[in-house]
Design a protein around this motif. Structure first.
Motif, short mmCIF file in Angstrom:
data_model
loop_
_atom_site.label_atom_id
_atom_site.label_comp_id
_atom_site.label_asym_id
_atom_site.label_seq_id
_atom_site.Cartn_x
_atom_site.Cartn_y
_atom_site.Cartn_z
N MET A 84 16.03 -5.90 -3.19
CA MET A 84 15.21 -7.06 -2.83
C MET A 84 16.04 -8.29 -2.50
N GLU A 85 17.37 -8.15 -2.52
CA GLU A 85 18.22 -9.27 -2.10
C GLU A 85 18.02 -9.56 -0.61
N LYS A 86 17.63 -8.56 0.13
CA LYS A 86 17.32 -8.73 1.54
C LYS A 86 15.82 -8.61 1.75
N LYS A 87 15.32 -9.33 2.75
CA LYS A 87 13.89 -9.30 3.04
C LYS A 87 13.63 -8.46 4.28
N HIS A 88 12.70 -7.53 4.14
CA HIS A 88 12.33 -6.68 5.27
C HIS A 88 10.83 -6.45 5.23
N LEU A 89 10.11 -7.15 6.08
CA LEU A 89 8.65 -7.05 6.09
C LEU A 89 8.21 -5.85 6.94
N VAL A 90 7.28 -5.08 6.40
CA VAL A 90 6.72 -3.94 7.13
C VAL A 90 5.20 -4.05 7.13
N GLU A 91 4.59 -3.45 8.13
CA GLU A 91 3.13 -3.44 8.23
C GLU A 91 2.56 -2.29 7.41
N VAL A 92 1.59 -2.58 6.57
CA VAL A 92 0.92 -1.56 5.77
C VAL A 92 -0.58 -1.67 6.01
N SER A 93 -1.21 -0.56 6.40
CA SER A 93 -2.66 -0.55 6.64
C SER A 93 -3.38 -0.38 5.30
N SER A 94 -3.97 -1.48 4.85
CA SER A 94 -4.69 -1.42 3.58
C SER A 94 -6.13 -0.99 3.77
N SER A 95 -6.60 -1.01 5.01
CA SER A 95 -7.94 -0.51 5.37
C SER A 95 -7.94 -0.27 6.87
N GLU A 96 -9.05 0.20 7.40
CA GLU A 96 -9.11 0.48 8.83
C GLU A 96 -8.92 -0.78 9.67
N LEU B 122 -1.82 -1.59 -1.21
CA LEU B 122 -3.02 -0.78 -1.05
C LEU B 122 -4.06 -1.14 -2.10
N PRO B 123 -5.34 -1.07 -1.74
CA PRO B 123 -6.37 -1.20 -2.77
C PRO B 123 -6.36 0.04 -3.66
N SER B 124 -6.91 -0.07 -4.83
CA SER B 124 -6.89 1.04 -5.78
C SER B 124 -7.50 2.31 -5.21
N THR B 125 -8.51 2.16 -4.37
CA THR B 125 -9.21 3.33 -3.83
C THR B 125 -8.34 4.15 -2.88
N LEU B 126 -7.28 3.53 -2.32
CA LEU B 126 -6.43 4.23 -1.36
C LEU B 126 -5.07 4.61 -1.93
N CYS B 127 -4.78 4.18 -3.14
CA CYS B 127 -3.48 4.46 -3.76
C CYS B 127 -3.60 5.67 -4.68
N VAL B 128 -2.66 6.60 -4.57
CA VAL B 128 -2.72 7.81 -5.39
C VAL B 128 -2.36 7.52 -6.84
N TYR B 129 -1.78 6.35 -7.08
CA TYR B 129 -1.38 5.97 -8.44
C TYR B 129 -2.39 4.99 -9.02
N SER C 132 1.51 4.39 1.04
CA SER C 132 0.76 4.82 2.22
C SER C 132 -0.55 5.48 1.81
N PRO C 133 -1.66 5.12 2.47
CA PRO C 133 -2.93 5.77 2.16
C PRO C 133 -2.96 7.24 2.56
N ALA C 134 -2.02 7.64 3.43
CA ALA C 134 -1.99 9.03 3.89
C ALA C 134 -1.70 10.00 2.75
N LEU C 135 -1.06 9.52 1.66
CA LEU C 135 -0.75 10.39 0.53
C LEU C 135 -2.00 10.96 -0.12
N MET C 136 -3.12 10.23 0.00
CA MET C 136 -4.37 10.69 -0.62
C MET C 136 -4.76 12.08 -0.13
N GLY C 137 -4.48 12.37 1.13
CA GLY C 137 -4.84 13.67 1.69
C GLY C 137 -3.81 14.75 1.45
N LYS C 138 -2.64 14.38 0.88
CA LYS C 138 -1.56 15.34 0.68
C LYS C 138 -1.37 15.74 -0.78
#
Length: 689
Positions: free
Chosen positions: A569-581, A669-676, A640-646
């Motif tokens: 976390m010493e470096k910053k790297h922003l990525v896009e995460v789809s939290s919903s459609e 991710l919201p709780s409904t889309l996170c496998v954890y 990633s929400p894709a883990l829910m299907g895997k």
């Protein structure tokens, strides 16, 4: 008729080009993962000119017949049937005979000097001879496959070679075998591929006619255009060849020796590839998936189950060849020493081979096997009390400290006892194996050492490479003896002397290193009065200590995780995460760092991992819900929400989400889309339901 699609420069001569062509022609499965391999059905040679356009026209007519047959292979609902490759033998025979007549008409004659001709019957099964002459006085051999005269191509510049062959798929459920004609033109320095075209069905190989041409230190990919087709640059077949095959040919051509000689490192050289693929697919369906579904062990079933299915397939074919050679019908018997989970014993037993499996520790899955699967918990120590004269074959499947003893036990059990061993961890008779030279890898050197032991024990050693999901997949086979039964006492003395000298050398080595251990007794010959053939042989403990970083103190784990995350976390790297459609968040995943550099920065904390197998990398992979280790670089995982299907349903919400509790932005991710689980309440609610 040719259209050059793409070419690559290469620093190679014509012989090196033929070496690269040989690799792709004989082992297309290296590039094309849909393939199991190929089976040569007929080979012809020609020194005169031939009309390629005439050849293509006649072949296209034959292929059209085949294509119509495939289109008709559908049921009344219009759905394609699963093809039974055995039932196609008559169609294949007719087509091969027709193609053979076409090639003979164009001037090709049977390469009788280079293959076992089978004029009266060319069937869909490769290698009708099936190696019946078999492996006499050879350490390695190719069985059941006709050979292309590569050496003559380099020597005779006007030579042309035509091969009719069968292309074999890995998965029979999705693909069927295809017919292909390959024409190698030594004068033009060109290899032409004329595959059977399969219409709209999925194909295991390119559906177009194509060639590779060597000119002016370049290898060109050309599309061979027929009278009925135009091939565009964007054709997916062309694109696949351009992206996958052409670069490989250029690479191989620059790497092989200048005389074009290619070291044969192929697999399944002692069995017929097509027979292997047929049997493996059947056993995989019969045993593979059912065993994966009920697997009770903590190990990965997809590795161990299909690995043992593949080993069983190989042994069954090897033993089938042995029965055919000896004119026997009774199935061989076996003893699997160090049988582990017992899967190999189970499969062989259910396929009609009687035997026993012995291991130090009983596994959970043993209770699930039928009563006729003979598994025994016990120690196999090298002594006269642990011989197996009642069994035909001894098996050592990654048998660790028993590996060097397998040839010895086989030699002393009975004159007709044979052995099959897959060396893994390097062990000597009485200690860990010690490398003697830096010119080879330890694995390669150890294989040579086990061969030496087999030779001392009077076996003719054959070597082959299996197709199993393991880095240690070379097998050594002792099937034939190099001495007569009356010479057994002499061989026994030779074996005992070899073991004594080897053990003394190991003892002296340890003494020179300052060891005062038990090995000192060997120098005084005390082991000769022992029941064991080596006083210092030590079997593994039945319960092995867990050293995969999972038993570390929880505080140590948390400190290591926090330290690594802080560095990332010493470096910053922003990525896009789809939290919903409709919602996308920008989430900071931090930077990445090379594993070696990370180890240097946390060197003081690594002392906690010094007794763990795998060290830092294993620790990070054990926490793959937090870290990603890819190509030697470490970074944070991106939820990633894709883990829910895997992830299986019974594993969802069984672990707390580390990012939800510890990341500065929390879990994206919201709780409904996170496998954890997001908090204790989330974890409890899911488990209760």
């Amino acid at each position: 008729m040719d259209k050059i699609v793409h070419n690559l420069p290469v620093e190679a001569n014509s012989n090196q080009f033929w070496g690269a062509v040989r690799i792709y022609t004989e082992k297309p499965h290296i590039v094309n993962r849909r393939l199991c391999g190929i089976a040569n059905l007929w080979i012809g040679v020609c020194h005169d000119e031939y009309s390629r356009s005439s050849l293509i026209a006649h072949m296209n007519n034959v292929m059209k017949v085949r294509q119509r047959d495939q289109v008709n292979a559908r049921d009344h609902n219009g759905e394609e049937k699963q093809v039974d490759n055995d039932s196609e033998s008559l169609d294949w025979k007719e087509q091969v005979q027709t193609l053979k007549r076409i090639l003979i008409k164009e001037g090709f004659t049977s390469a009788a000097d280079n293959l076992v001709e089978c004029e009266e019957e060319v069937s869909g099964c490769a290698g009708e001879d099936k190696g019946k002459e078999h492996l006499s006085n050879v350490s390695e051999a190719t069985v059941g496959n006709r050979s292309i005269p590569w050496q003559k191509l380099a020597e005779v510049k006007d030579l042309k070679v035509a091969i009719i062959r069968k292309v074999l798929p890995r998965q029979f459920k999705r693909y069927s075998c295809l017919l292909e004609v390959v024409v190698i033109d030594g004068e033009m320095l060109q290899v032409n591929f004329f595959p059977e075209k399969t219409g709209g069905t999925q194909s295991i190989s390119p559906r177009i006619h194509y060639s590779f041409l060597f000119t002016n230190n370049e290898i060109s990919l050309t599309a061979i255009k027929g009278t009925e087709e135009e091939i565009g640059d964007s054709d997916p077949n062309i694109m696949w060849l351009q992206q996958n095959v052409l670069p490989k040919l250029a690479k191989w051509a620059s790497e092989v020796q200048e005389d074009g000689n290619v070291e044969d490192r192929g697999s399944l050289k002692l069995v017929d590839v097509q027979e292997y693929n047929n049997l493996y697919q059947k056993l995989k369906i019969k045993y593979g998936q059912p065993l994966v579904e009920i697997w009770p062990e903590v190990t990965d079933p997809t590795k161990f189950v299909f690995e043992d299915v593949a080993i069983a397939t190989y042994l069954i074919l090897l033993w089938q060849q042995e029965r055919e050679k000896k004119g026997q019908t009774e199935y061989q018997t076996f003893a699997d020493l160090g049988c582990g989970n017992g899967l190999l014993v189970y499969i062989l037993t259910k396929e009609g081979y009687k035997g026993i499996g012995i291991d130090l520790k009983k596994r959970n899955i043993w209770n699930m096997f039928p009563e006729d699967v003979n598994l025994k918990e016990g120690i196999v120590e090298p002594s006269d009390k642990n011989l197996f004269p009642e069994f035909d074959w001894l098996i050592g499947n990654h048998s660790d400290e028993l590996t060097p003893w397998l040839p010895v036990i086989a030699a002393k059990s009975k004159f007709t006892t044979r052995f099959f061993v897959i060396p893994c961890c390097a062990h000597d008779f009485d200690c860990k194996y010690r490398r003697k030279t830096a010119n080879k890898s330890q694995y390669s050197e150890y294989l040579d050492y086990v061969k030496v032991i087999g030779d001392v024990c009077g076996f003719e050693i054959w070597q082959d490479k299996l197709r199993i999901p393991s880095t240690k997949r070379v097998c050594l086979i002792g099937q034939e003896r190099t001495y007569t039964e009356s010479e057994m006492p002499r061989i026994f003395k030779t074996i005992e002397e070899f073991i004594r000298i080897r053990n003394e050398a190991n003892a002296n080595s340890l003494i020179n290193q300052g060891s005062n251990g038990k090995l000192d007794t060997i120098l005084q010959g005390e082991n000769l009065e022992s029941e064991l053939w080596s006083n210092n042989f030590k079997a593994r403990e039945a319960v092995q200590p867990v050293r995969n970083c999972t038993k570390l103190d929880q505080t140590v784990k948390e400190d290591l995780i926090s330290t690594v995350v802080a560095i990332l976390m010493e470096k910053k790297h922003l990525v896009e995460v789809s939290s919903s459609e409709s919602n996308i968040l920008m989430w900071d995943r931090g930077g990445s760092i090379v594993l070696g550099d990370l180890a240097k920065r946390i060197s003081t904390q690594l002392s906690a991992l010094k007794n763990e197998c795998g060290g830092l990398q294993t620790f990070l992979r054990n926490h793959k819900h937090i870290f990603s280790t890819l190509k030697g670089e470490v970074s944070l995982q991106v939820p990633s929400p894709a883990l829910m299907g895997k992830v299986p349903k019974n594993r969802i919400k069984t672990k707390q989400c580390w990012f939800h509790s510890n990341h500065a932005q929390g879990c994206p991710l919201p709780s409904t889309l996170c496998v954890y689980a997001h908090g204790q309440e989330d974890l409890q609610d899911i488990q209760a339901s």
